[in-house]
Design an enzyme around this catalytic site. Structure first.
Site, PDB file in Angstrom:
ATOM      1  N   ILE A  33      50.778 -15.261  91.814  1.00 49.78           N
ATOM      2  CA  ILE A  33      49.955 -14.508  90.858  1.00 49.78           C
ATOM      3  C   ILE A  33      50.802 -13.599  89.975  1.00 49.78           C
ATOM      4  O   ILE A  33      50.277 -12.908  89.104  1.00 49.78           O
ATOM      5  CB  ILE A  33      48.872 -13.663  91.574  1.00 49.78           C
ATOM      6  CG1 ILE A  33      49.507 -12.724  92.609  1.00 49.78           C
ATOM      7  CG2 ILE A  33      47.839 -14.551  92.234  1.00 49.78           C
ATOM      8  CD1 ILE A  33      48.517 -11.729  93.217  1.00 49.78           C
ATOM      9  N   GLY A  34      52.115 -13.618  90.182  1.00 49.00           N
ATOM     10  CA  GLY A  34      52.979 -12.796  89.347  1.00 49.00           C
ATOM     11  C   GLY A  34      54.445 -13.039  89.638  1.00 49.00           C
ATOM     12  O   GLY A  34      54.811 -13.576  90.688  1.00 49.00           O
ATOM     13  N   GLY A  36      58.457 -11.206  88.527  1.00 47.84           N
ATOM     14  CA  GLY A  36      59.175 -10.161  87.802  1.00 47.84           C
ATOM     15  C   GLY A  36      60.631 -10.129  88.203  1.00 47.84           C
ATOM     16  O   GLY A  36      61.105 -10.999  88.940  1.00 47.84           O
ATOM     17  N   GLY A  37      61.346  -9.115  87.696  1.00 48.05           N
ATOM     18  CA  GLY A  37      62.765  -8.999  87.992  1.00 48.05           C
ATOM     19  C   GLY A  37      63.030  -8.755  89.461  1.00 48.05           C
ATOM     20  O   GLY A  37      64.129  -8.963  89.947  1.00 48.05           O
ATOM     21  N   GLY A  39      61.184 -10.217  92.031  1.00 51.37           N
ATOM     22  CA  GLY A  39      60.834 -11.354  92.877  1.00 51.37           C
ATOM     23  C   GLY A  39      59.515 -11.996  92.484  1.00 51.37           C
ATOM     24  O   GLY A  39      59.065 -11.868  91.343  1.00 51.37           O
ATOM     25  N   ILE A  40      58.894 -12.664  93.442  1.00 48.67           N
ATOM     26  CA  ILE A  40      57.664 -13.425  93.188  1.00 48.67           C
ATOM     27  C   ILE A  40      56.520 -12.838  94.003  1.00 48.67           C
ATOM     28  O   ILE A  40      56.707 -12.413  95.145  1.00 48.67           O
ATOM     29  CB  ILE A  40      57.870 -14.919  93.551  1.00 48.67           C
ATOM     30  CG1 ILE A  40      59.061 -15.495  92.778  1.00 48.67           C
ATOM     31  CG2 ILE A  40      56.611 -15.727  93.248  1.00 48.67           C
ATOM     32  CD1 ILE A  40      59.414 -16.923  93.154  1.00 48.67           C
ATOM     33  N   ASP A 153      58.261   2.673  86.293  1.00 45.84           N
ATOM     34  CA  ASP A 153      57.802   1.504  85.523  1.00 45.84           C
ATOM     35  C   ASP A 153      56.289   1.553  85.322  1.00 45.84           C
ATOM     36  O   ASP A 153      55.579   0.592  85.619  1.00 45.84           O
ATOM     37  CB  ASP A 153      58.217   0.205  86.218  1.00 45.84           C
ATOM     38  CG  ASP A 153      58.204  -0.996  85.260  1.00 45.84           C
ATOM     39  OD1 ASP A 153      58.114  -0.781  84.027  1.00 45.84           O
ATOM     40  OD2 ASP A 153      58.283  -2.143  85.735  1.00 45.84           O
TER      41      ASP A 153
END
Length: 285
Positions: A33-34, A36-37, A39-40, A153
């Site tokens: 479902i996502g 990023g820098g 991981g998953i 962030d």
């Protein structure tokens, strides 16, 4: 087969890799479902039917298991209604995973910038509710904890929403977890273009003032329905902060309101919200 130790900590749970494999259908692609820098991200369901989110971290820093547990335990003890709850973790071999509660109504970015039709379900009251709840969550991280936690962030995709539109700040422990060496800072993990305070570019240090700056951008995003940076717009409108400052200085606060809002806000609360946002992004940190 050697069964790994499973410890029930005071705040949460140490999950085995096998438990999380079963929950996510062996980390199947359709469960992603996502990404990023860091991981998953996978959605999953535990054997007791609890819906969870599993973040499989890229363990580039080779953190020792003890260090990882100490960091996660500190984050796991954090409890606030406007922060996504960390349920537990998995640390087996090189694997480092975080297990969070599942928040059922997606994230703010999807509701602001996704295909929701000509009329947004996010009324002015709901948008103010999201701003207040996010502020409470951030205030708790900055002032309610010792040592304080700096998110680093804050952005619309990190604000999750439940069915009652209550906001929950997510990923608040990732910066600390992936950077337990305080001198180690990287924009790959901390900070997103358009939300990052200008002093970060010159000093390389992010602190709670950086969170406040990002929060100001978030308020502007909620009021206007625009992305912080959008190069598809005319050059003078590409940067949300610059455009909004210009509109306010031209005495046109109503001109910045999201056209998808079902009804326009009353002028006084609109001006107050814009003033708070402008204070947050003031060049003097």
């Amino acid at each position: 087969m050697v069964v790994p130790d499973v410890s029930h900590l005071g705040w949460g749970h140490w999950y085995t890799l096998r438990e999380l494999e079963v929950a996510t259908n062996s980390f199947a692609h359709e469960n992603v479902i996502g990404e990023g820098g860091y991981g998953i991200v996978y959605q999953g369901v535990l054997e007791d039917n609890t819906e969870i989110v599993v973040k499989n971290l890229l363990n580039n820093r080779g953190q020792a298991e003890r260090e990882f547990k100490v960091e996660v335990e500190a984050i796991g003890r954090v409890r606030h209604k406007n922060l996504v709850r960390l349920l537990g973790y998995c640390a087996e071999g090189a694997q480092r995973m975080l297990v969070y509660e599942y928040v059922s109504n997606g994230n703010l970015e999807q509701w602001l910038h996704g295909d929701v039709g000509p009329c947004s379900p996010l009324t002015w009251e709901i948008r103010m509710k999201i701003i207040f709840g996010t502020a409470k969550g951030l205030s708790y991280l900055h002032d309610g904890l010792e040592p304080k936690v700096v998110h680093r962030d804050i952005k619309s995709s990190n604000i999750l929403l439940d069915k009652q539109w209550n906001p929950k700040v997510s990923d608040f422990g990732l910066a600390r977890l992936l950077c337990s060496d305080s001198s180690y800072v990287t924009t790959r993990v901390m900070g997103t273009f358009g939300y990052v305070a200008p002093e970060y570019a010159s000093t390389d240090m992010l602190n709670e003032r950086s969170d406040v700056y990002s929060f100001g951008v978030l308020i502007m995003e909620l009021i206007s329905g625009r992305n912080p940076v959008d190069y598809s717009r005319p050059p003078e409108e590409a940067n949300l902060i610059d455009w909004l400052k210009k509109m306010v200085s031209n005495r046109d606060p109503e001109g910045v309101v999201d056209p998808k809002l079902p009804e326009k806000p009353i002028l006084r609360p609109l001006k107050r919200a814009l003033l708070v946002a402008l204070h947050c992004v003031d060049p003097n940190a």
